[in-house]
Write a protein that holds these residues in place. Structure first.
Motif, PDB file in Angstrom:
ATOM      1  N   SER A  22       0.830  -1.212   0.000  1.00 17.31           N
ATOM      2  CA  SER A  22       0.000   0.000   0.000  1.00 17.31           C
ATOM      3  C   SER A  22       0.863   1.260   0.000  1.00 17.31           C
ATOM      4  N   THR A  23       1.990   1.217   0.676  1.00 21.81           N
ATOM      5  CA  THR A  23       2.897   2.371   0.668  1.00 21.81           C
ATOM      6  C   THR A  23       3.390   2.651  -0.752  1.00 21.81           C
ATOM      7  N   ILE A  24       3.797   1.608  -1.454  1.00 24.05           N
ATOM      8  CA  ILE A  24       4.279   1.781  -2.830  1.00 24.05           C
ATOM      9  C   ILE A  24       3.150   2.223  -3.744  1.00 24.05           C
ATOM     10  N   ALA A  25       1.960   1.642  -3.565  1.00 23.93           N
ATOM     11  CA  ALA A  25       0.813   2.029  -4.395  1.00 23.93           C
ATOM     12  C   ALA A  25       0.454   3.492  -4.170  1.00 23.93           C
ATOM     13  N   GLY A  26       0.488   3.934  -2.919  1.00 16.74           N
ATOM     14  CA  GLY A  26       0.188   5.338  -2.625  1.00 16.74           C
ATOM     15  C   GLY A  26       1.185   6.282  -3.268  1.00 16.74           C
ATOM     16  N   ALA A  27       2.462   5.892  -3.242  1.00 15.40           N
ATOM     17  CA  ALA A  27       3.498   6.728  -3.857  1.00 15.40           C
ATOM     18  C   ALA A  27       3.306   6.818  -5.363  1.00 15.40           C
ATOM     19  N   LEU A  28       3.047   5.692  -6.006  1.00 11.73           N
ATOM     20  CA  LEU A  28       2.863   5.691  -7.461  1.00 11.73           C
ATOM     21  C   LEU A  28       1.612   6.478  -7.857  1.00 11.73           C
ATOM     22  N   ASN A  29       0.560   6.343  -7.082  1.00 15.34           N
ATOM     23  CA  ASN A  29      -0.677   7.065  -7.380  1.00 15.34           C
ATOM     24  C   ASN A  29      -0.471   8.575  -7.281  1.00 15.34           C
ATOM     25  N   ALA A  30       0.215   8.995  -6.217  1.00 13.71           N
ATOM     26  CA  ALA A  30       0.439  10.430  -6.003  1.00 13.71           C
ATOM     27  C   ALA A  30       1.355  11.023  -7.067  1.00 13.71           C
ATOM     28  N   VAL A  31       2.441  10.324  -7.374  1.00 14.13           N
ATOM     29  CA  VAL A  31       3.397  10.861  -8.343  1.00 14.13           C
ATOM     30  C   VAL A  31       2.820  10.798  -9.751  1.00 14.13           C
ATOM     31  N   GLY A  32       2.025   9.782 -10.043  1.00 12.04           N
ATOM     32  CA  GLY A  32       1.338   9.748 -11.332  1.00 12.04           C
ATOM     33  C   GLY A  32       0.470  10.982 -11.516  1.00 12.04           C
ATOM     34  N   ALA A 198       5.399  11.991  -3.038  1.00 13.49           N
ATOM     35  CA  ALA A 198       5.371  13.359  -3.549  1.00 13.49           C
ATOM     36  C   ALA A 198       6.592  14.152  -3.099  1.00 13.49           C
ATOM     37  N   MET A 199       6.981  13.974  -1.847  1.00 14.85           N
ATOM     38  CA  MET A 199       8.156  14.681  -1.332  1.00 14.85           C
ATOM     39  C   MET A 199       9.432  14.179  -2.001  1.00 14.85           C
ATOM     40  N   LEU A 200       9.530  12.867  -2.165  1.00 14.26           N
ATOM     41  CA  LEU A 200      10.724  12.293  -2.782  1.00 14.26           C
ATOM     42  C   LEU A 200      10.827  12.673  -4.251  1.00 14.26           C
ATOM     43  N   TYR A 201       9.686  12.803  -4.907  1.00 15.58           N
ATOM     44  CA  TYR A 201       9.668  13.192  -6.321  1.00 15.58           C
ATOM     45  C   TYR A 201      10.310  14.564  -6.527  1.00 15.58           C
ATOM     46  N   ASP A 202      10.151  15.454  -5.546  1.00 13.82           N
ATOM     47  CA  ASP A 202      10.767  16.778  -5.644  1.00 13.82           C
ATOM     48  C   ASP A 202      12.291  16.693  -5.684  1.00 13.82           C
ATOM     49  N   HIS A 203      12.857  15.615  -5.159  1.00 14.50           N
ATOM     50  CA  HIS A 203      14.315  15.473  -5.074  1.00 14.50           C
ATOM     51  C   HIS A 203      14.892  14.592  -6.181  1.00 14.50           C
ATOM     52  N   VAL A 204      14.174  13.529  -6.548  1.00 17.05           N
ATOM     53  CA  VAL A 204      14.747  12.569  -7.507  1.00 17.05           C
ATOM     54  C   VAL A 204      14.009  12.546  -8.841  1.00 17.05           C
ATOM     55  N   GLY A 205      12.884  13.259  -8.930  1.00 17.58           N
ATOM     56  CA  GLY A 205      12.149  13.306 -10.192  1.00 17.58           C
ATOM     57  C   GLY A 205      11.612  11.939 -10.595  1.00 17.58           C
ATOM     58  N   THR A 206      11.658  11.660 -11.890  1.00 13.72           N
ATOM     59  CA  THR A 206      11.076  10.411 -12.393  1.00 13.72           C
ATOM     60  C   THR A 206      11.877   9.170 -12.015  1.00 13.72           C
ATOM     61  N   TRP A 207      13.067   9.364 -11.421  1.00 12.46           N
ATOM     62  CA  TRP A 207      13.784   8.203 -10.893  1.00 12.46           C
ATOM     63  C   TRP A 207      12.996   7.527  -9.776  1.00 12.46           C
TER      64      TRP A 207
END
Length: 234
Positions: A22-32, A198-207
Motif C-alpha cells: 500500500s505504501t508503494i501504491a500510494g506513492a505511485l498514485n500520487a506521483v502519477g 510526492a516529497m521524494l519526487y521533488d528530489h529525484v524526479g522520475t527516478w
C-alpha cells in the motif's frame, strides 16, 4: 508474505503485505498525478470523471478516463489468469512472481522516463493503472479479500463498519478489532506512501518510478526463491 495463501495466512503476514504494497501504491498514485494529473489507483474517481466528460460532450477526454478503467481491469484480469495458471500447477511462487512482474514494469517505466522525457502522459498513467490493477488482484487473491492495497473507498467503508462494531453494545469486538487494525494500517500506509512519494519526487524526479520498481523487486524476488525451496502445493 507472498507465499502463504488464504487460511494459511495470519494477521501479521497480512499486515506486512498491506503496509509494504500500500505504501508503494500510494506513492505511485500520487506521483502519477503530479506528472500527468491523473490518478491511477482511483477508479471511482476515473469513472465519475468519465461520466462528467460525457455529459459535457467532451468525448475525447472521456475516452481517456474509460481507458484507464479498462487498463486497471485488464491488469487485474492478467494477474488472476497468471495466478490461476500457477495454482493449477502447484507453483507456490506464483504470487511473488506476479509482484516481481509488476516491479519489472515499474522499473522499466522509471528507466525510460529518466532517460527520455518524450513518453506521453497517457502511456505513463495507462501503465500505472495496469500495474495497480495487477497489484490489487494479487493482494486480494492471496489474502482471500482481506487485503486490497489500492481500494481506498472500500477500506474507508470497512473502517466505518469496524468502528460501529466496536461501539455497538452487542457488537463482536474480538472479531472486528483485527480487521479494523488491518484496514487502518492499509489506509495509513497508502496515505503515507502518497506523502512520501510526492516529497521524494521533488528530489529525484522520475527516478522515483525506478526506485519503486526496485522496492517491489526487493520484496518479491526473495519470496520467489524461498517458495521454490518449498514443496509444490496440491
Amino acid at each position: 508474505m507472498l507465499i502463504h495463501v488464504g487460511d494459511e495466512r495470519n494477521g501479521t503476514i497480512d499486515s506486512y503485505l498491506a503496509a509494504a504494497l500500500s505504501t508503494i501504491a500510494g506513492a505511485l498514485n500520487a506521483v502519477g498525478f503530479l506528472v500527468a494529473q491523473s490518478f491511477t489507483a482511483n477508479m471511482t474517481g476515473n469513472l465519475s470523471a468519465f461520466a462528467d466528460e460525457v455529459a459535457r460532450g467532451s468525448w475525447r477526454t472521456s475516452v481517456g478516463f474509460l481507458l484507464l478503467l479498462a487498463l486497471f481491469i485488464g491488469g487485474a484480469a492478467l494477474a488472476a489468469a497468471f495466478i490461476s495458471f500457477g495454482e493449477q500447477r502447484g507453483i507456490r511462487s506464483i504470487y511473488a512472481a506476479a509482484i516481481a512482474a509488476e516491479g519489472g514494469i515499474v522499473l522499466a517505466l522509471g528507466l525510460v522516463l529518466s532517460s527520455s522525457e518524450s513518453i506521453s502522459h497517457m502511456v505513463l498513467v495507462g501503465s500505472l493503472s495496469l500495474v495497480m490493477g495487477l497489484q490489487n488482484a494479487v493482494t486480494t487473491l492471496i489474502s482471500s479479500s482481506r487485503v486490497r492495497t489500492t481500494h481506498v473507498s472500500g477500506m474507508a467503508t470497512d473502517i466505518g463498519i469496524g468502528l460501529a462494531a466496536l461501539l455497538s453494545p452487542g457488537g463482536s469486538k474480538d472479531a472486528a478489532l483485527p480487521k479494523l487494525r488491518l484496514h487502518v494500517l492499509t489506509l495509513s500506509a497508502f496515505a503515507c506512501g502518497g506523502i512520501g512519494g510526492a516529497m521524494l519526487y521533488d528530489h529525484v524526479g522520475t527516478w522515483l518510478f525506478a526506485l519503486a520498481g526496485g522496492c517491489l523487486l526487493a520484496i518479491a524476488l526473495p519470496e520467489v526463491f524461498r517458495a521454490r525451496q518449498l514443496p509444490r502445493s496440491d
